[in-house]
Write a protein that holds these residues in place. Sequence first.
Motif, PDB file in Angstrom:
ATOM      1  N   LEU A  51       0.808  -1.224   0.000  1.00 29.97           N
ATOM      2  CA  LEU A  51       0.000   0.000   0.000  1.00 29.97           C
ATOM      3  C   LEU A  51       0.843   1.276   0.000  1.00 29.97           C
ATOM      4  O   LEU A  51       0.367   2.325   0.439  1.00 29.97           O
ATOM      5  N   ALA A  52       2.076   1.200  -0.517  1.00 31.58           N
ATOM      6  CA  ALA A  52       2.966   2.376  -0.446  1.00 31.58           C
ATOM      7  C   ALA A  52       2.302   3.633  -1.022  1.00 31.58           C
ATOM      8  O   ALA A  52       2.464   4.726  -0.492  1.00 31.58           O
ATOM      9  N   GLY A  53       1.525   3.469  -2.091  1.00 28.95           N
ATOM     10  CA  GLY A  53       0.923   4.633  -2.740  1.00 28.95           C
ATOM     11  C   GLY A  53      -0.225   5.246  -1.955  1.00 28.95           C
ATOM     12  O   GLY A  53      -0.630   6.371  -2.244  1.00 28.95           O
ATOM     13  N   LEU A  54      -0.773   4.526  -1.005  1.00 28.74           N
ATOM     14  CA  LEU A  54      -1.902   5.082  -0.232  1.00 28.74           C
ATOM     15  C   LEU A  54      -1.455   5.693   1.084  1.00 28.74           C
ATOM     16  O   LEU A  54      -2.236   6.363   1.745  1.00 28.74           O
ATOM     17  N   ARG A  55      -0.211   5.474   1.478  1.00 25.19           N
ATOM     18  CA  ARG A  55       0.406   6.100   2.631  1.00 25.19           C
ATOM     19  C   ARG A  55      -0.294   5.722   3.930  1.00 25.19           C
ATOM     20  O   ARG A  55      -1.155   6.456   4.426  1.00 25.19           O
ATOM     21  N   VAL A  56       0.047   4.598   4.471  1.00 23.27           N
ATOM     22  CA  VAL A  56      -0.482   4.258   5.795  1.00 23.27           C
ATOM     23  C   VAL A  56       0.516   3.426   6.604  1.00 23.27           C
ATOM     24  O   VAL A  56       1.037   2.415   6.147  1.00 23.27           O
ATOM     25  N   GLY A  57       0.806   3.945   7.791  1.00 26.64           N
ATOM     26  CA  GLY A  57       1.692   3.264   8.723  1.00 26.64           C
ATOM     27  C   GLY A  57       1.135   3.502  10.121  1.00 26.64           C
ATOM     28  O   GLY A  57       0.185   4.276  10.288  1.00 26.64           O
ATOM     29  N   TYR A  58       1.706   2.840  11.115  1.00 25.43           N
ATOM     30  CA  TYR A  58       1.196   3.075  12.471  1.00 25.43           C
ATOM     31  C   TYR A  58       2.321   2.933  13.478  1.00 25.43           C
ATOM     32  O   TYR A  58       3.353   2.323  13.211  1.00 25.43           O
ATOM     33  N   GLY A  59       2.098   3.561  14.622  1.00 23.50           N
ATOM     34  CA  GLY A  59       3.067   3.456  15.696  1.00 23.50           C
ATOM     35  C   GLY A  59       2.399   2.870  16.919  1.00 23.50           C
ATOM     36  O   GLY A  59       1.200   3.080  17.158  1.00 23.50           O
TER      37      GLY A  59
END
Length: 369
Positions: A229-237
């Motif tokens: 999903l690199a193009g949709l920009r989602v990560g979490y901490g």
Amino acid sequence: MPSGNDIDRFIKPHFIAFDGYSARKFPQTLSDKLGVPVDRVIKLDANENLYGCSPRVNQVLAGCSDINIYPDAGQTELRKLLQEYTGISANHIVVGSGSGDLIDLILRLLVEPGDEVISCVPAFSMFRFSIEMYGGKSVAVLRDKSFAVSVDAVKSAISNRTRVILLDNPNNPTGRVTSQRGILELINIGLPIVIDEAYIEFGGESVVSLVSQYDNLMVLRTFSKWAGLAGLRVGYGIFPTRIADYIMKIKLPYNVNVAAIIAVRESLRDIDYLMGNIRAIIAERERLFTRLQQVKSLKPFPSQANFILCAVVKGSAIELRQRLQEKGILIRYFNTPLLRNYVRISVGKPEHSDALISALQQIEEEING
Ligand SMILES: Cc1ncc(COP(=O)(O)O)c(C=O)c1O
């Protein structure tokens, strides 16, 4: 009215000499330049997932009707979904526009101009970018010859201005992992510490489960690599709750968009499919490693991530990058004091490795006449 460079006197001093981030070129831009059709470009330069995302994501996005409505600034559904996925309760979790957004937020929260941030280099280049964004000083602690982290070297680099330690595990660009024991020693130093687990699905041991025991430990994850999903920009901490509360307060309210929320929901519903792709990438990494060992001009380093770092032992890395680019294959090269004459190759599907290896063989023949 000020004009030209006059305007610089209004710019914050630390931005005047700021280098910015050198992002990878967009394939369309290169395709236009090289005359290779974009669907024939093999992109092995940014550690993306060449299997793509779950087909469920494409299907549901095609019918998405909520695009005119702002997303939930409180991230209620996302945090709950990630609680179920990670087993860590939602009040520890904050979602970002990629994990890069969370690196930025952590440094925004902790770093004042002149403060120091330690990272073990070579490391993800965004670390330095974000540190300097806040006027911080990046303190680089060298990894050893095999790219292992020395806890003693980190300890000796600490000063009374040190605010954070950043460690990517597995490390980008080397693919080297740090053991949980080593990370525990770093956590026990007591400074705020960020373990960036962008590639953890491909190898290494996560320390996510330790977050509830330490009030200085932050762990970052992303959907860019394993879930495609690199193009949709989602990560979490995953943060100690007190830090999570601060990050929720200082983030831009709508930092995760509606499409990204749908993509997370559907990816987590299609976990078996995505895990299958991860297993395929890991198997391909091992096959590609063996084949790269047979290329005379390269010395590959073992990797626990979805890329392989290689020293270019004959010829120049930049020339190799250029020649591959002319054949429509993109890789990353390094020519810095730390990584003099290296390339980093992302692991794609078997056919991508095959195309790469045959291009490398052609290049060797061209060079040797
Ligand atoms: C170590 C590391 N952390 C974080 C990221 C950023 O990922 P994201 O796409 O989630 O911002 C990357 C991307 O290459 C990375 O290599």
